[in-house]
Design an enzyme around this catalytic site. Structure first.
Site, PDB file in Angstrom:
ATOM      1  N   GLY A  54       0.687  -1.151   0.097  1.00  0.00           N
ATOM      2  CA  GLY A  54      -0.100  -0.024   0.002  1.00  0.00           C
ATOM      3  C   GLY A  54       0.880   1.361  -0.094  1.00  0.00           C
ATOM      4  O   GLY A  54       0.657   2.303  -0.762  1.00  0.00           O
ATOM      5  N   THR A  55       1.947   1.246   0.864  1.00  0.00           N
ATOM      6  CA  THR A  55       2.776   2.417   0.995  1.00  0.00           C
ATOM      7  C   THR A  55       3.516   2.872  -0.446  1.00  0.00           C
ATOM      8  O   THR A  55       3.191   4.192  -0.841  1.00  0.00           O
ATOM      9  CB  THR A  55       3.825   2.271   1.927  1.00  0.00           C
ATOM     10  OG1 THR A  55       3.358   1.840   3.032  1.00  0.00           O
ATOM     11  CG2 THR A  55       4.820   3.578   1.882  1.00  0.00           C
TER      12      THR A  55
ATOM     13  N   ASN B 241      -8.042   4.046   9.017  1.00  0.00           N
ATOM     14  CA  ASN B 241      -7.381   2.920   9.747  1.00  0.00           C
ATOM     15  C   ASN B 241      -7.670   3.011  11.044  1.00  0.00           C
ATOM     16  O   ASN B 241      -7.715   2.063  11.707  1.00  0.00           O
ATOM     17  CB  ASN B 241      -6.249   2.623   9.091  1.00  0.00           C
ATOM     18  CG  ASN B 241      -5.177   3.820   9.136  1.00  0.00           C
ATOM     19  OD1 ASN B 241      -5.641   4.893   8.734  1.00  0.00           O
ATOM     20  ND2 ASN B 241      -3.934   3.949   9.760  1.00  0.00           N
TER      21      ASN B 241
ATOM     22  N   GLN C 232      -7.733   0.263   3.513  1.00  0.00           N
ATOM     23  CA  GLN C 232      -8.638  -0.428   4.556  1.00  0.00           C
ATOM     24  C   GLN C 232      -9.994  -0.950   3.944  1.00  0.00           C
ATOM     25  O   GLN C 232     -10.626  -1.729   4.913  1.00  0.00           O
ATOM     26  CB  GLN C 232      -8.806   0.612   5.806  1.00  0.00           C
ATOM     27  CG  GLN C 232      -7.583   0.909   6.767  1.00  0.00           C
ATOM     28  CD  GLN C 232      -7.105  -0.278   7.519  1.00  0.00           C
ATOM     29  OE1 GLN C 232      -7.896  -1.466   7.437  1.00  0.00           O
ATOM     30  NE2 GLN C 232      -6.152  -0.395   7.905  1.00  0.00           N
TER      31      GLN C 232
ATOM     32  N   SER D  30      -3.651  -3.042  -0.547  1.00  0.00           N
ATOM     33  CA  SER D  30      -2.490  -3.977  -0.190  1.00  0.00           C
ATOM     34  C   SER D  30      -3.094  -5.273   0.483  1.00  0.00           C
ATOM     35  O   SER D  30      -4.139  -5.310   1.096  1.00  0.00           O
ATOM     36  CB  SER D  30      -2.087  -3.065   1.020  1.00  0.00           C
ATOM     37  OG  SER D  30      -1.294  -3.767   1.545  1.00  0.00           O
ATOM     38  N   ALA D  31      -2.278  -6.155   0.013  1.00  0.00           N
ATOM     39  CA  ALA D  31      -2.837  -7.690   0.361  1.00  0.00           C
ATOM     40  C   ALA D  31      -3.069  -7.991   1.584  1.00  0.00           C
ATOM     41  O   ALA D  31      -3.995  -8.561   2.224  1.00  0.00           O
ATOM     42  CB  ALA D  31      -1.991  -8.507  -0.412  1.00  0.00           C
ATOM     43  N   HIS D  32      -2.130  -7.493   2.528  1.00  0.00           N
ATOM     44  CA  HIS D  32      -1.926  -7.952   3.992  1.00  0.00           C
ATOM     45  C   HIS D  32      -2.991  -7.412   4.806  1.00  0.00           C
ATOM     46  O   HIS D  32      -3.298  -7.781   5.766  1.00  0.00           O
ATOM     47  CB  HIS D  32      -0.738  -7.583   4.558  1.00  0.00           C
ATOM     48  CG  HIS D  32      -0.189  -6.392   4.947  1.00  0.00           C
ATOM     49  ND1 HIS D  32      -0.428  -5.900   6.458  1.00  0.00           N
ATOM     50  CD2 HIS D  32       0.206  -5.275   4.259  1.00  0.00           C
ATOM     51  CE1 HIS D  32      -0.135  -4.756   6.302  1.00  0.00           C
ATOM     52  NE2 HIS D  32       0.328  -4.436   5.265  1.00  0.00           N
TER      53      HIS D  32
ATOM     54  N   THR E  46      11.607  -7.581 -11.505  1.00  0.00           N
ATOM     55  CA  THR E  46      10.984  -8.703 -11.765  1.00  0.00           C
ATOM     56  C   THR E  46       9.860  -8.916 -10.769  1.00  0.00           C
ATOM     57  O   THR E  46       9.967  -8.641  -9.589  1.00  0.00           O
ATOM     58  CB  THR E  46      12.151  -9.842 -11.295  1.00  0.00           C
ATOM     59  OG1 THR E  46      13.243  -9.528 -12.394  1.00  0.00           O
ATOM     60  CG2 THR E  46      11.534 -11.242 -11.723  1.00  0.00           C
TER      61      THR E  46
ATOM     62  N   CYS F 138       2.118   1.945  12.932  1.00  0.00           N
ATOM     63  CA  CYS F 138       3.132   2.675  12.604  1.00  0.00           C
ATOM     64  C   CYS F 138       3.587   3.626  13.589  1.00  0.00           C
ATOM     65  O   CYS F 138       4.783   3.930  13.877  1.00  0.00           O
ATOM     66  CB  CYS F 138       3.170   3.413  11.262  1.00  0.00           C
ATOM     67  SG  CYS F 138       2.116   2.663  10.178  1.00  0.00           S
TER      68      CYS F 138
HETATM   69  C1  PLP Z   1      -1.712  -0.363   6.043  1.00  0.00           C
HETATM   70  C2  PLP Z   1      -2.264   0.807   5.538  1.00  0.00           C
HETATM   71  C3  PLP Z   1      -1.106   1.469   4.369  1.00  0.00           C
HETATM   72  C4  PLP Z   1       0.112   1.045   4.147  1.00  0.00           C
HETATM   73  O1  PLP Z   1       0.227  -0.534   3.390  1.00  0.00           O
HETATM   74  P1  PLP Z   1       1.405  -1.333   3.308  1.00  0.00           P
HETATM   75  O2  PLP Z   1       1.043  -2.470   2.462  1.00  0.00           O
HETATM   76  O3  PLP Z   1       1.475  -1.618   4.873  1.00  0.00           O
HETATM   77  O4  PLP Z   1       2.589  -0.697   2.936  1.00  0.00           O
HETATM   78  C5  PLP Z   1      -1.512   2.541   3.677  1.00  0.00           C
HETATM   79  N1  PLP Z   1      -2.995   2.952   3.977  1.00  0.00           N
HETATM   80  C6  PLP Z   1      -3.591   2.572   4.842  1.00  0.00           C
HETATM   81  C7  PLP Z   1      -4.976   3.262   5.146  1.00  0.00           C
HETATM   82  C8  PLP Z   1      -3.358   1.435   5.685  1.00  0.00           C
HETATM   83  O5  PLP Z   1      -4.107   1.003   6.550  1.00  0.00           O
END
Ligand code: PLP
Length: 393
Positions: free
Chosen positions: A73-74, A153, A181, A201-203, A239, A327
Site C-alpha cells: 500500500g505504501t 485505519n 482499509q 494492499s494484500a495483507h 521482476t 506505525c
Molecule cells: C496499512 C495501510 C497502508 C500501508 O500499506 P502497506 O502495504 O502496509 O505498506 C496505507 N494506507 C492505509 C490506510 C493502511 O491502513
C-alpha cells in the site's frame, strides 16, 4: 491450559488465509519462472500474474490493464502521488489532502510541500468525516490532485468518496483514494467513486505482506518512481513478485466472494464488543461516526488509562489490539488522526482500537469482554489523575 489468543488488530494486518497460502506455495517451488521469460516456465508465471491482475481488477471494478502491482500500500500511495505530479504536463502546483490520511499519503504530500507544491489540508468533523463542500471550496485553477482515503485505519470512518470524486471530475482534477482499509472489506468501485488512482494492499485482506496494487485510470499521466525494466507497462520496473501477486489475486477473489455477507456478520460482533464495553466500563467514549464506518472497527477512549499500557496488559491476557496506527506505536506520539478530530492530548493517549476480521468469533468477543474491564480498572487504580478525578466528584 494454554492461554487463549484473541486477535483484534485486523486493521494492522491480517493472517494469510490458508487458501491463499496454498495458491502461493507452488510459485516458491516448481513454478519458479520469471514472468518476463519467453519459455514455458516463464509463461506459466506470466499466466499466473495476469490471472491475479484480473482478480484484483474485478474486486474494484477496473480493467485488468489498469492494475499495477507494487510492493504494498505504501508504494502504491507513493507511486500515485509522486508519479502523477511528475507526469502532469500542465505542471500544476496545488494538492488538496485530508489530514487523517495514512502516513504513506501524509508524508508523501508533505515531501512535495517541501519541494514547493502548495497543500490545502481539509477540515474534518469531530466524528472523523470530510465534508465534500470543503473539497469544492479548496479547489484552485492550479489544483492537480485531491487525495482522500476511503476508510480510516484508526477510526474506521468512511469518507464520502463518490461525492468527492464527482467534484474532482467536474473540475478536471485527479483524485487519488487510499482504499487499503476498505478494499476487500466493503464494496469498492472505481467508476462509481470516480477515482483516477486507488491503492490497496494484500495483507489487509488475508493476503501476504509486501504486495499491493495501484489502480490507474486509463490514460492518466503517471511517471514511474523507480527506474529499471519495462515491467508493468513501464509503470513499475523489477521482476514481478510472482508468488506475492498470486497471493493478492487469490485473496481478492476470496474477499470478493464474501463481500455480500461478511460486513453484516462483523457488525454484529463489533456491536457486541462495543455495547459490552460501554455497559461494563465507566468513563469511556467511542470515537468516530458510529454510522458511517467499517463494520469491523471500533475506537475507544478509556479516560485515565494510558493506551500503550492497556495494549501490553491486554496482550498479557491474550487479547491483541492497538493504540491506533501501528506505525506510530513505539514512538510516544499521539495519533495525528485523533488530534485532527480534536481529541485533547490526554484523551488521545488513552485510546484503543479494536479491529475484527474473518477469523473473529463470538467466543473471541466474549473472552475480550471478560478481560477488558478488569485491565482498565487496574490501570486506573494506579493512575494519579484518575484518583484525583474520582475524589473531585
Ligand atoms: C496499512 C495501510 C497502508 C500501508 O500499506 P502497506 O502495504 O502496509 O505498506 C496505507 N494506507 C492505509 C490506510 C493502511 O491502513
Amino acid at each position: 491450559m494454554p492461554m487463549r489468543r484473541v486477535y483484534l488488530d485486523c486493521n494492522a494486518t491480517t493472517p494469510v488465509d490458508s487458501e491463499v497460502l496454498a495458491a502461493m506455495l507452488p510459485f516458491f517451488a516448481e513454478a519458479y519462472g520469471n514472468a518476463s521469460s519467453i519459455h514455458s516456465v516463464g509463461q506459466e508465471a506470466r499466466a499466473a500474474v495476469e490471472s491475479a491482475r484480473a482478480a484484483v481488477a474485478a474486486l474494484v471494478g477496473a480493467k485488468a490493464s489498469e492494475i499495477v502491482f507494487t510492493s504494498g500500500g505504501t508504494e502504491a500511495d507513493n507511486l500515485a502521488i509522486f508519479g502523477l505530479v511528475a507526469g502532469d504536463r500542465r505542471e500544476r502546483k496545488h494538492i488538496i489532502a485530508s489530514p487523517i490520511e495514512h502516513h504513506a499519503v501524509l508524508n508523501s504530500v508533505e515531501a512535495l510541500e517541501k519541494q514547493g507544491i502548495e497543500v490545502t489540508w481539509l477540515p474534518i468533523s469531530s466524528d472523523g468525516v470530510i465534508d465534500p463542500e470543503d473539497v469544492r471550496r479548496a479547489l484552485r485553477p492550479e489544483t492537480i490532485l485531491i487525495t482522500v482515503m476511503h476508510a480510516n485505519n484508526e477510526l474506521g470512518t468512511i469518507q464520502p468518496v463518490a461525492e468527492i470524486g464527482r467534484i474532482a471530475s467536474e473540475a478536471n482534477v485527479y483524485f487519488h483514494c487510499d482504499a487499503v482499509q476498505s478494499a476487500g472489506k466493503i464494496p469498492v468501485a472505481v467508476n462509481e467513486m470516480k477515482v483516477d488512482f486507488l491503492a490497496l494492499s494484500a495483507h489487509k485482506f488475508y493476503g501476504p505482506k509486501g504486495v499491493g496494487a495501484l489502480y490507474v485510470r486509463e490514460n492518466s499521466p503517471l511517471e514511474p518512481i523507480l527506474f529499471g525494466g519495462t515491467h508493468e507497462r513501464d509503470r513499475r520496473p523489477g521482476t514481478e513478485n510472482v508468488a506475492g501477486i498470486v497471493g493478492i489475486g487469490k485473496a481478492a477473489g476470496l474477499a470478493h466472494a464474501r463481500l455480500a455477507d461478511e460486513p453484516a456478520r462483523l457488525a454484529v460482533l463489533r456491536d457486541r464488543l462495543e455495547d459490552g464495553i460501554l455497559a461494563s466500563v465507566c468513563d469511556v467514549r467511542v470515537n468516530g461516526d458510529r454510522a458511517r464506518r467499517m463494520a469491523n472497527t471500533t475506537n475507544f477512549t478509556f479516560a485515565h488509562a494510558e493506551g500503550e499500557s492497556l495494549v501490553i496488559a491486554l496482550d498479557l491476557q491474550g487479547v491483541q489490539c492497538s493504540t491506533g496506527a501501528a506505525c506510530s506505536s513505539g514512538a510516544i506520539l499521539t495519533s495525528h488522526v485523533l488530534r485532527a478530530i480534536g481529541l485533547p492530548r490526554d484523551e488521545a493517549k488513552c485510546t484503543l482500537r479494536f479491529s475484527l476480521g474473518r477469523f473473529s468469533t463470538c467466543e473471541d468477543v466474549d473472552y475480550a469482554l471478560e478481560v477488558i474491564p478488569g485491565v482498565v480498572e487496574r490501570l486506573r487504580a494506579i493512575s494519579p489523575t484518575y484518583s484525583k478525578a474520582v475524589s473531585a466528584r
